[in-house]
Design a protein around this motif. Structure first.
Motif, PDB file in Angstrom:
ATOM      1  N   PRO A  55      -1.838 -15.285   2.372  1.00 42.54           N
ATOM      2  CA  PRO A  55      -0.973 -14.960   2.911  1.00 42.54           C
ATOM      3  C   PRO A  55       0.504 -14.035   2.462  1.00 42.54           C
ATOM      4  O   PRO A  55       1.423 -13.921   2.616  1.00 42.54           O
ATOM      5  CB  PRO A  55       0.423 -16.213   2.619  1.00 42.54           C
ATOM      6  N   LYS A  56      -0.050 -13.497   1.066  1.00 40.87           N
ATOM      7  CA  LYS A  56       1.007 -12.787   0.166  1.00 40.87           C
ATOM      8  C   LYS A  56       1.346 -11.459   0.946  1.00 40.87           C
ATOM      9  O   LYS A  56       2.113 -10.744   0.753  1.00 40.87           O
ATOM     10  CB  LYS A  56      -0.553 -12.230  -1.326  1.00 40.87           C
ATOM     11  N   ALA A  57       1.167 -10.674   1.623  1.00 40.03           N
ATOM     12  CA  ALA A  57       0.843  -9.681   1.924  1.00 40.03           C
ATOM     13  C   ALA A  57       1.819 -10.052   3.495  1.00 40.03           C
ATOM     14  O   ALA A  57       3.108  -9.012   3.436  1.00 40.03           O
ATOM     15  CB  ALA A  57      -0.323  -8.783   2.667  1.00 40.03           C
ATOM     16  N   LEU A  58       1.609 -10.331   4.297  1.00 38.11           N
ATOM     17  CA  LEU A  58       2.137 -11.387   5.537  1.00 38.11           C
ATOM     18  C   LEU A  58       3.485 -11.606   4.647  1.00 38.11           C
ATOM     19  O   LEU A  58       4.832 -10.870   5.484  1.00 38.11           O
ATOM     20  CB  LEU A  58       1.269 -12.601   5.534  1.00 38.11           C
ATOM     21  N   ALA A 336      -5.715  -5.494   4.882  1.00 37.76           N
ATOM     22  CA  ALA A 336      -5.866  -5.078   5.606  1.00 37.76           C
ATOM     23  C   ALA A 336      -4.264  -4.679   6.372  1.00 37.76           C
ATOM     24  O   ALA A 336      -3.375  -4.033   6.323  1.00 37.76           O
ATOM     25  CB  ALA A 336      -6.232  -5.526   7.093  1.00 37.76           C
ATOM     26  N   ILE A 337      -2.866  -5.921   6.188  1.00 40.73           N
ATOM     27  CA  ILE A 337      -1.718  -5.651   6.317  1.00 40.73           C
ATOM     28  C   ILE A 337      -1.431  -4.930   5.362  1.00 40.73           C
ATOM     29  O   ILE A 337      -0.420  -3.794   5.786  1.00 40.73           O
ATOM     30  CB  ILE A 337      -1.224  -6.979   6.188  1.00 40.73           C
ATOM     31  N   LYS A 338      -1.441  -5.116   3.915  1.00 38.97           N
ATOM     32  CA  LYS A 338      -1.043  -4.140   2.698  1.00 38.97           C
ATOM     33  C   LYS A 338      -1.448  -2.736   2.964  1.00 38.97           C
ATOM     34  O   LYS A 338      -0.169  -2.276   2.683  1.00 38.97           O
ATOM     35  CB  LYS A 338      -1.267  -4.509   1.567  1.00 38.97           C
ATOM     36  N   SER A 339      -2.160  -2.285   3.296  1.00 39.94           N
ATOM     37  CA  SER A 339      -2.827  -1.201   3.528  1.00 39.94           C
ATOM     38  C   SER A 339      -1.808  -0.738   4.818  1.00 39.94           C
ATOM     39  O   SER A 339      -2.154   0.644   4.924  1.00 39.94           O
ATOM     40  CB  SER A 339      -4.121  -1.228   4.488  1.00 39.94           C
ATOM     41  N   LYS A 366       0.586   5.366  -3.628  1.00 41.54           N
ATOM     42  CA  LYS A 366       1.199   4.135  -3.712  1.00 41.54           C
ATOM     43  C   LYS A 366       0.007   3.165  -2.911  1.00 41.54           C
ATOM     44  O   LYS A 366       0.316   1.760  -4.116  1.00 41.54           O
ATOM     45  CB  LYS A 366       1.736   4.002  -2.514  1.00 41.54           C
ATOM     46  N   PHE A 367      -1.550   3.106  -3.048  1.00 44.34           N
ATOM     47  CA  PHE A 367      -2.170   2.240  -2.885  1.00 44.34           C
ATOM     48  C   PHE A 367      -3.018   2.462  -4.367  1.00 44.34           C
ATOM     49  O   PHE A 367      -3.065   0.626  -4.953  1.00 44.34           O
ATOM     50  CB  PHE A 367      -3.871   2.386  -1.860  1.00 44.34           C
ATOM     51  N   GLU A 368      -2.922   2.887  -4.710  1.00 44.95           N
ATOM     52  CA  GLU A 368      -3.722   2.980  -6.437  1.00 44.95           C
ATOM     53  C   GLU A 368      -2.594   2.177  -7.220  1.00 44.95           C
ATOM     54  O   GLU A 368      -3.137   1.613  -8.507  1.00 44.95           O
ATOM     55  CB  GLU A 368      -3.708   4.431  -6.206  1.00 44.95           C
ATOM     56  N   GLN A 369      -1.188   1.819  -7.039  1.00 40.16           N
ATOM     57  CA  GLN A 369      -0.037   1.188  -7.989  1.00 40.16           C
ATOM     58  C   GLN A 369      -0.102   0.611  -7.780  1.00 40.16           C
ATOM     59  O   GLN A 369       1.103  -0.538  -7.544  1.00 40.16           O
ATOM     60  CB  GLN A 369       0.974   2.583  -7.608  1.00 40.16           C
ATOM     61  N   SER A 370      -0.741  -0.350  -6.380  1.00 38.07           N
ATOM     62  CA  SER A 370      -0.185  -1.805  -5.846  1.00 38.07           C
ATOM     63  C   SER A 370      -1.033  -2.606  -6.953  1.00 38.07           C
ATOM     64  O   SER A 370      -2.203  -2.408  -6.705  1.00 38.07           O
ATOM     65  CB  SER A 370      -0.297  -1.207  -4.064  1.00 38.07           C
ATOM     66  N   TRP A 371      -1.338  -4.319  -5.424  1.00 37.23           N
ATOM     67  CA  TRP A 371      -1.702  -5.125  -6.232  1.00 37.23           C
ATOM     68  C   TRP A 371      -3.234  -4.924  -5.729  1.00 37.23           C
ATOM     69  O   TRP A 371      -3.937  -5.376  -5.651  1.00 37.23           O
ATOM     70  CB  TRP A 371      -0.751  -6.448  -6.119  1.00 37.23           C
ATOM     71  N   LEU A 372      -3.132  -4.498  -4.307  1.00 35.09           N
ATOM     72  CA  LEU A 372      -4.174  -4.881  -3.604  1.00 35.09           C
ATOM     73  C   LEU A 372      -5.671  -3.829  -4.657  1.00 35.09           C
ATOM     74  O   LEU A 372      -6.973  -3.915  -4.435  1.00 35.09           O
ATOM     75  CB  LEU A 372      -3.757  -3.756  -2.570  1.00 35.09           C
ATOM     76  N   HIS A 373      -5.539  -2.893  -4.665  1.00 42.61           N
ATOM     77  CA  HIS A 373      -6.285  -1.525  -5.535  1.00 42.61           C
ATOM     78  C   HIS A 373      -6.608  -2.709  -6.920  1.00 42.61           C
ATOM     79  O   HIS A 373      -7.929  -2.626  -7.175  1.00 42.61           O
ATOM     80  CB  HIS A 373      -5.236  -0.441  -7.012  1.00 42.61           C
ATOM     81  N   GLU A 374      -6.102  -2.936  -7.825  1.00 38.36           N
ATOM     82  CA  GLU A 374      -6.066  -4.369  -8.846  1.00 38.36           C
ATOM     83  C   GLU A 374      -6.855  -5.161  -8.591  1.00 38.36           C
ATOM     84  O   GLU A 374      -7.898  -5.257  -8.785  1.00 38.36           O
ATOM     85  CB  GLU A 374      -4.817  -4.978  -9.533  1.00 38.36           C
ATOM     86  N   GLU A 375      -6.605  -6.111  -7.268  1.00 34.37           N
ATOM     87  CA  GLU A 375      -7.711  -6.897  -6.824  1.00 34.37           C
ATOM     88  C   GLU A 375      -8.834  -6.172  -6.326  1.00 34.37           C
ATOM     89  O   GLU A 375      -9.624  -6.880  -6.676  1.00 34.37           O
ATOM     90  CB  GLU A 375      -6.887  -7.284  -5.430  1.00 34.37           C
ATOM     91  N   LEU A 376      -9.017  -5.029  -5.634  1.00 36.19           N
ATOM     92  CA  LEU A 376      -9.959  -4.736  -5.100  1.00 36.19           C
ATOM     93  C   LEU A 376     -10.736  -4.182  -6.624  1.00 36.19           C
ATOM     94  O   LEU A 376     -12.220  -4.110  -6.818  1.00 36.19           O
ATOM     95  CB  LEU A 376     -10.065  -3.395  -4.794  1.00 36.19           C
TER      96      LEU A 376
END
Length: 542
Positions: A55-58, A336-339, A366-376
């Protein structure tokens, strides 16, 4: 129709982008017009996912989602990871489970129901949503930038002529267009090719996910239990695995994912899934229960190395249209939500600067600085290791995730697209699959029936062939007609003509829009195009 932002696809990425745009506009006392097109007859009709949701992004998007009634009702209570042989199941010790397989704090959900709820939140903010309208064509400005999309004509007959209920499609123009169609998006694929967005990237990798919803004996139901398996019935060379999640109301979702880089043309992902359900460790949950629904969908699994360039003049790719799914966690909805949120931020910045139809250059930043990039990034080698065989893959994934914590000083790559991986049928023996028993295992047509799939009978066939001779001359002759096996809906079958010759019959009315044929066809001769809006499956609670 003119809008500031046109969004193609009413899934978690598209709706989250729409919500975020409206939130940011309201915070600045600005009016930004947003429209979401959804080809399904209603929001969630075509949404298919496991799903365990982080639920992080939500929580970032809608912090009070619990108070607003988001359908995240079943917290995960237990994780089990099983290695299956034909008759045995070996549980991995909890201490050896990498973090990516740990689901504490996550929820077992129906993503379709979450999408319907997100749609309500979007409409409350003033987002216009058009379900049943399929975006069929990308529109371009004279300078080559994306201008928007056109929806398909309705009521066209099989011969291409207008029928009695013909309705002309409409053009939707936007200063920016976001493509959020899900894996192997029909228009996203065109945009990637036109702007060469995948140049210098690993080929995208896909899996086919097949899923059923069951109502089981209450005595066997354990709300929040999450089971994943690897091993049988696939051989150790073939990438794949299963999920079995316990929802609320005595329901479980059960599914199987097979990597579409498999080599044996006789393999049938659908039949492997049916076989899997007969394993002693799995059938015990299902026996005495009732199957309620069925569906199938391709997933993007290439990870960070396969992500295309995200932006192009006039728009961006978000969600699984780009490939943000984290295969190591078997999760994509939070990504998907975060992107969608990140693309929304970039679009609002551009609109408030009075820019239009240029590149949203701040989105990739913004993506490269996000937790989503770190996770991937942490997950970048998992799919690549597991594709090298079950046992080597399991050992190396353990080293990569447990010892290096995803920060190993190497990054693995793959160089072949999935359609290039199929080997000639002469290298293999046919696989003899057991006949369905109608209680635990089922045939394709009875499965398609409970997916509520429907297409207007007389519309043009949306599964098109570049060359009508290739299915028989190449696919059948060299690969024993793999389209009759990789399709999980019985769309493709080889039949004899009156003269005794083989021909490919396409039962397009069965299509559940999974896109597997578009991905796996060895010569890329099959092209999935958008059928009439509102057609296809209608998934309840999936």
């Amino acid at each position: 129709m003119e809008y500031d932002v046109v969004i193609v696809g009413g899934g978690p990425a598209g709706l989250s982008a729409a919500i975020k745009i409206k939130q940011l506009a309201a915070a600045r006392n600005q009016e930004i017009s947003v429209v979401v097109l959804e080809k399904g007859g209603e929001l969630g009709a075509h949404t298919l996912s496991g799903a365990v949701m982080d639920p992080k992004a939500l929580t970032e998007l809608i912090p009070d989602w619990k108070e607003k009634g988001a359908p995240l009702n079943t917290p995960v209570t237990e994780d089990r990871f099983l290695l299956l042989t034909e008759t045995k199941a070996y549980k991995a010790p909890d201490m050896l489970l990498p973090e990516c397989f740990q689901n504490h704090g996550n929820y077992v959900i129906s993503l379709g129901n979450v999408v319907r709820w997100l749609g309500q939140q979007a409409e409350a903010l003033g987002v216009e949503i058009f379900p049943g309208f399929a975006a069929a064509e990308v529109l371009y400005n004279d300078d080559g930038s994306v201008k928007g999309v056109a929806t398909g004509n309705m009521g066209v007959k099989r011969d291409g002529e207008p029928g009695p209920d013909f309705q002309l499609g409409m053009e939707l123009h936007g200063k920016y267009t976001l493509f959020a169609e899900g894996a192997r998006g029909h228009l996203g694929k065109q945009v990637i090719a036109k702007y060469k967005l995948d140049e210098g990237k690993d080929p995208q990798a896909y899996g086919i996910g097949i899923k059923e919803l069951w109502e089981i004996d209450p005595a066997k139901h354990q709300p929040g239990l999450v089971i994943h398996t690897a091993g049988w019935p696939l051989d150790s060379k073939t990438y794949g695995g299963s999920f079995l999640y316990h929802l609320e109301n005595n329901q479980v979702v059960i599914g199987y994912i097979v990597g579409l880089n498999y080599e044996n043309p006789y393999l049938s992902p659908y039949e492997e899934f049916q076989r899997y359900k007969t394993h002693p460790a799995i059938r015990t949950f299902l026996e005495g229960g009732k199957r309620i629904s069925y569906g199938a969908r391709a997933i993007t699994a290439g990870g960070l190395q396969s992500l295309p360039k995200l932006t192009f003049p006039g728009g961006a790719l978000i969600g699984c249209d780009a490939g943000f799914l984290n295969m190591s966690r078997i999760k994509g909805s939070h990504a998907a939500i975060k992107s969608g949120m990140l693309a929304a931020e970039a679009a609002v910045e551009a609109l408030l600067d009075n820019r239009a139809n240029d590149e949203l250059v701040s989105f990739p930043v913004k993506f490269e600085q996000s937790w989503l990039h770190e996770e991937l990034y942490v997950a970048r080698n998992v799919k690549q290791w597991l594709s090298r065989g079950l046992y080597l893959g399991a050992i190396m994934t353990g080293i990569d995730q447990l010892i290096f914590r995803g920060k190993a000083p190497w990054t693995l790559h793959h160089s072949h697209a999935d359609h290039e991986c199929l080997k000639p049928a002469s290298n293999y023996q046919p696989i003899v699959y057991p006949k369905p028993d109608g209680k635990l295992t089922f045939d394709r047509l009875s499965s398609v029936f409970i997916s509520n799939t429907n297409h207007a009978e007389d519309q043009p066939i949306h599964l098109t062939l570049k060359n009508a001779n290739i299915p028989v001359d190449v696919n059948l002759a060299k690969f024993a007609g793999p389209e009759s096996r990789y399709c999980p809906a019985g769309v493709y079958e080889f039949v004899k003509t009156d003269e005794g010759k083989d021909r490919l019959q396409i039962n397009a009315q069965n299509c559940v829009h999974c896109k597997t044929c578009d991905i796996k066809d060895p010569t890329q001769n099959i092209v999935w195009v958008t059928p009439e809006g509102g057609g296809g499956p209608n998934y309840p609670n999936m």
